[in-house]
Design an enzyme around this catalytic site. Structure first.
Site, PDB file in Angstrom:
ATOM      1  N   THR A 112     -15.950   9.368   7.142  1.00 31.36           N
ATOM      2  CA  THR A 112     -16.265   9.586   8.549  1.00 31.36           C
ATOM      3  C   THR A 112     -15.025   9.356   9.409  1.00 31.36           C
ATOM      4  O   THR A 112     -14.350   8.345   9.268  1.00 31.36           O
ATOM      5  CB  THR A 112     -17.388   8.628   8.992  1.00 31.36           C
ATOM      6  OG1 THR A 112     -18.535   8.878   8.175  1.00 31.36           O
ATOM      7  CG2 THR A 112     -17.761   8.842  10.447  1.00 31.36           C
ATOM      8  N   SER A 170       1.923   6.236  12.071  1.00 29.10           N
ATOM      9  CA  SER A 170       0.925   5.175  12.164  1.00 29.10           C
ATOM     10  C   SER A 170       0.763   4.789  13.628  1.00 29.10           C
ATOM     11  O   SER A 170       1.733   4.444  14.290  1.00 29.10           O
ATOM     12  CB  SER A 170       1.411   3.971  11.351  1.00 29.10           C
ATOM     13  OG  SER A 170       0.609   2.854  11.627  1.00 29.10           O
ATOM     14  N   ALA A 171      -0.472   4.823  14.142  1.00 26.42           N
ATOM     15  CA  ALA A 171      -0.700   4.674  15.589  1.00 26.42           C
ATOM     16  C   ALA A 171      -0.336   3.294  16.130  1.00 26.42           C
ATOM     17  O   ALA A 171       0.152   3.177  17.250  1.00 26.42           O
ATOM     18  CB  ALA A 171      -2.165   4.986  15.916  1.00 26.42           C
ATOM     19  N   GLN A 204       8.534   4.506  11.951  1.00 25.91           N
ATOM     20  CA  GLN A 204       9.367   3.767  12.909  1.00 25.91           C
ATOM     21  C   GLN A 204      10.149   4.705  13.831  1.00 25.91           C
ATOM     22  O   GLN A 204      10.928   4.245  14.662  1.00 25.91           O
ATOM     23  CB  GLN A 204      10.343   2.848  12.162  1.00 25.91           C
ATOM     24  CG  GLN A 204       9.680   1.738  11.368  1.00 25.91           C
ATOM     25  CD  GLN A 204       8.979   0.708  12.248  1.00 25.91           C
ATOM     26  OE1 GLN A 204       9.227   0.610  13.449  1.00 25.91           O
ATOM     27  NE2 GLN A 204       8.064  -0.049  11.652  1.00 25.91           N
ATOM     28  N   GLY A 252      -0.263   4.625   8.219  1.00 25.61           N
ATOM     29  CA  GLY A 252       0.978   5.103   7.621  1.00 25.61           C
ATOM     30  C   GLY A 252       0.984   4.998   6.099  1.00 25.61           C
ATOM     31  O   GLY A 252       1.445   5.911   5.412  1.00 25.61           O
ATOM     32  N   THR A 253       0.470   3.897   5.573  1.00 22.92           N
ATOM     33  CA  THR A 253       0.454   3.715   4.115  1.00 22.92           C
ATOM     34  C   THR A 253      -0.375   4.805   3.450  1.00 22.92           C
ATOM     35  O   THR A 253       0.055   5.422   2.478  1.00 22.92           O
ATOM     36  CB  THR A 253      -0.097   2.319   3.765  1.00 22.92           C
ATOM     37  OG1 THR A 253       0.836   1.334   4.237  1.00 22.92           O
ATOM     38  CG2 THR A 253      -0.274   2.150   2.277  1.00 22.92           C
ATOM     39  N   ASN A 298      12.748   0.717   8.605  1.00 20.68           N
ATOM     40  CA  ASN A 298      11.926  -0.237   9.340  1.00 20.68           C
ATOM     41  C   ASN A 298      12.563  -1.610   9.493  1.00 20.68           C
ATOM     42  O   ASN A 298      12.186  -2.378  10.362  1.00 20.68           O
ATOM     43  CB  ASN A 298      10.539  -0.382   8.690  1.00 20.68           C
ATOM     44  CG  ASN A 298      10.616  -0.728   7.219  1.00 20.68           C
ATOM     45  OD1 ASN A 298      11.421  -0.155   6.487  1.00 20.68           O
ATOM     46  ND2 ASN A 298       9.792  -1.658   6.789  1.00 20.68           N
ATOM     47  N   CYS A 350       4.981  -6.248   6.092  1.00 16.49           N
ATOM     48  CA  CYS A 350       4.219  -6.035   4.864  1.00 16.49           C
ATOM     49  C   CYS A 350       4.725  -6.891   3.716  1.00 16.49           C
ATOM     50  O   CYS A 350       4.049  -7.045   2.713  1.00 16.49           O
ATOM     51  CB  CYS A 350       4.259  -4.577   4.453  1.00 16.49           C
ATOM     52  SG  CYS A 350       3.492  -3.507   5.679  1.00 16.49           S
TER      53      CYS A 350
END
Lengths: 424, 424
Positions: free
Chosen positions: A275, A237-238, A217, A71-72, A189, A363
């Site tokens: 990659t 973000s997973a 979120q 996400g960042t 969040n 964070c």
């Protein structure tokens, strides 16, 4: 002692089906998707399959999905990528190069030929204007501040109201002739409030402004179909929804100018080098698949549990405040301020009782600063310090909530006994 | 048909011990290292343990290790991070702010107080100079070009000689008063030649210039102890040495000025925001541990096998050239040019025979451009197109090499029969 995890907004366990889907792509089907041989094609195939699954979920084109490290990075690519592209486009249109030469800049995509508001300035310096909110995640907030410090953008930070909601009118009022980007999060969040993204989109698109939303979120509980939201960029973000850490998405609408930030190889349509994280990308696709299958029943269950939690705490514990409106709120989020005591102390005592919660964004944990989110909705520094966030997950049970409330009552009572701030 | 993988420089399978070490950190010990509760501390502990293992291997301090999403991000952070920090430092020292206010810029670290060459310019614009080589990986090359295009740096690209070696004297000659950074790779990813990093470091440090090396292809076979190399920054990527994809390292010497690139939370000493990829970081630590245990025997085995491969091909196939010197060369790398035919055609026919090789860097595969590495060592466009890279791994056997040579002989012969360029 059984541990109770109520910090799903910080991170979530990888779902067993997700891990199972990832397994073969570590040691067996381990190819580099950029390789043209058998091993490479095998890896390429599953990366594109995951892109297709995610694009269906978001109701967008597969080529509008950029895989990132999380996400960042997605937020950074959206904000810095757009601002860099616009500045580069402007400086080229005012140099001896023609504007079309931007096409030749590796990693720069510029398809907004009709949008010429950024290229017809009389002076030779163009500083784009960004509108964001004061309670964004730091990935957005600090990125905007960095652009200001570098002299690359000017930024307006609009405040949410005391309920934790951004008003469309406030966004509209902040628009200036050089406004290039609005970045407003979908779900906050810390306090879980849901912002009126589709309404904001409608207003700002009239002004030909690009719109980014951090939906990190939101994805698990809100509708994230791009056509309904009307955004140009959206970050995911997973690991927040049962996928692995280290992988995320930037949805990037076609024709949105963007300059690459992670620079190198030609991966991800030349917009994100490096990659591809194959196993993680496969896992994220699987997590998205699972998510869309049973969202409705999960949402209803969590909503009930969350309201039970809120009602019981407010009933049983005096001098407590729910931060953020209950109505437009993520079904997994609860955030309380307890007067006279410190959130950190509550957290530590809960931890000793086996309950994992948070004082705010993971964070910023460990920092002694009061939450910028709670300050932005008008809490005093002292009240902001007395806050604690619980975020529920699919596996959360009523018994866990009851155990948590019981301990919370005890801990708050005991801490208030020794607090110098308590009214005696 | 059994597949033979000879493309270990593109990526390598995750070692079974590595995957085993990673396993618990997906679904069981899944905490966010920034969380202060039990789950978070559990994750934080293993991240720091991995940092310690890697710092021992590199012979540096744990706090000099920054975890990133891979080699490309590490290269970007090193190069853009340093240049941004110097420019910011310069502009602050020439604005109303004092130089010490750089300390307050979130994510900027500036401990090079003695190095004032970048802050005493008479005019108000400082453009740092970078020296790099023309055969770097694109993660370095395109990043440097991007800084040029943005007007943030000027860059000198020095050429290797025909053997694929950079000369220390050429680096020295390129130094200018505003030279801020030298970035030279340790081992070239296409032709495997080993560059004289320690010698370059000695020269340039006399001039107070920062030195970065992309060691992505070096870590498995070369000594990477920082004290021997004398570099200020060094990039690694885990998936090249039996670790997972999506994780890498930037070694960053204390006192090296750097401005964060992935901006947000306070992770990685405020220099790389984003939730730590815990499982991948644990895997990378394990892969480093395995690596250091049996390097010597592995190197000797591969060197023998590689030389056998080279000798036999040169003996059995006419009009072939080994690209890059055999002497200062990674023990896993073989790169041939076959006259009159296309490397892509050889690759496809080898693939049909079950052998996976490469025409160059995986990151540029699929592109029809000739390799920039081969052009930089003086090959013609036609000869560069006729090239193919084989990279061996620990599991590679003599039987696999024999099978590959047999097929290579057949394929080259057949392709030359139908080539319009062949001397008849």
């Amino acid at each position: 002692m059984k541990k109770i995890y109520l910090d799903f907004a910080a991170t979530s366990p990888v779902k067993p089906e997700v891990l199972k889907a990832m397994r073969p792509y570590f040691s067996e089907k381990f190819g580099n998707p950029s390789s043209v041989h058998y091993f490479g094609r095998q890896a390429k195939f599953v990366v594109e399959e995951s892109r297709r699954i995610i694009s269906q979920f978001l109701n967008c084109l597969p080529e509008e999905i950029i895989f990132t490290s999380g996400g960042t990075e997605s937020d950074n690519l959206a904000i810095k990528g757009l601002i860099n592209a616009l500045i580069l486009s402007f400086s080229l249109s005012h140099s001896s190069h023609s504007i079309s030469s931007l096409e030749n800049i590796s990693g720069s995509v510029n398809r907004h030929a009709e949008n010429d508001k950024f290229s017809r300035k009389p002076n030779n310096k163009f500083i784009p204007h960004i509108i964001t909110s004061s309670f964004e995640h730091h990935a957005v907030l600090h990125t905007c501040r960095d652009l200001e410090k570098m002299g690359l953008a000017e930024v307006t930070y609009i405040n949410p109201d005391r309920d934790g909601l951004i008003h469309v009118e406030d966004v509209k009022k902040a628009i200036k002739p050089n406004t290039a980007l609005v970045s407003i999060m979908y779900v906050n969040n810390e306090i879980g409030t849901v912002q009126p993204i589709a309404e904001i989109a409608k207003i700002i698109h009239k002004f030909k402004i690009y719109f980014h939303t951090d939906a990190v979120q939101a994805v698990e509980y809100q509708n994230c179909e791009i056509r309904k939201l009307g955004v140009d960029m959206l970050s995911l973000s997973a690991h927040k929804f049962g996928g692995p850490k280290g992988v995320g998405i930037l949805y990037l609408k076609k024709a949105t100018p963007i300059h690459h930030q992670n620079i190198g190889g030609a991966q991800e349509f030349k917009l994100r080098a490096g990659t591809e994280n194959v196993a993680a990308i496969v896992g994220m696709g699987k997590a998205i698949e699972i998510l869309s299958e049973k969202r409705k029943t999960k949402n209803e269950k969590l909503l009930k549990l969350r309201n039970y939690f809120i009602d019981k705490v407010i009933k049983n514990i005096p001098d407590v405040r729910l931060n953020g409106l209950q109505k437009f709120r993520s079904p997994n989020n609860v955030n309380f301020s307890f007067k006279y005591i410190e959130g950190e102390s509550i957290l530590i005592h809960l931890d000793l009782a086996g309950v994992a919660a948070s004082t705010g964004s993971a964070c910023t944990s460990g920092s002694l600063e009061p939450s910028h989110v709670l300050l932005s909705i008008g809490l005093s520094e002292i009240d902001a310090h007395g806050s604690i966030r619980f975020t529920l997950g699919e596996a959360t049970t009523k018994a866990e909530i009851d155990y948590t409330i019981k301990n919370l009552e005890r801990i708050v009572k005991n801490l208030r006994k020794i607090s110098p701030f308590t009214k005696k």
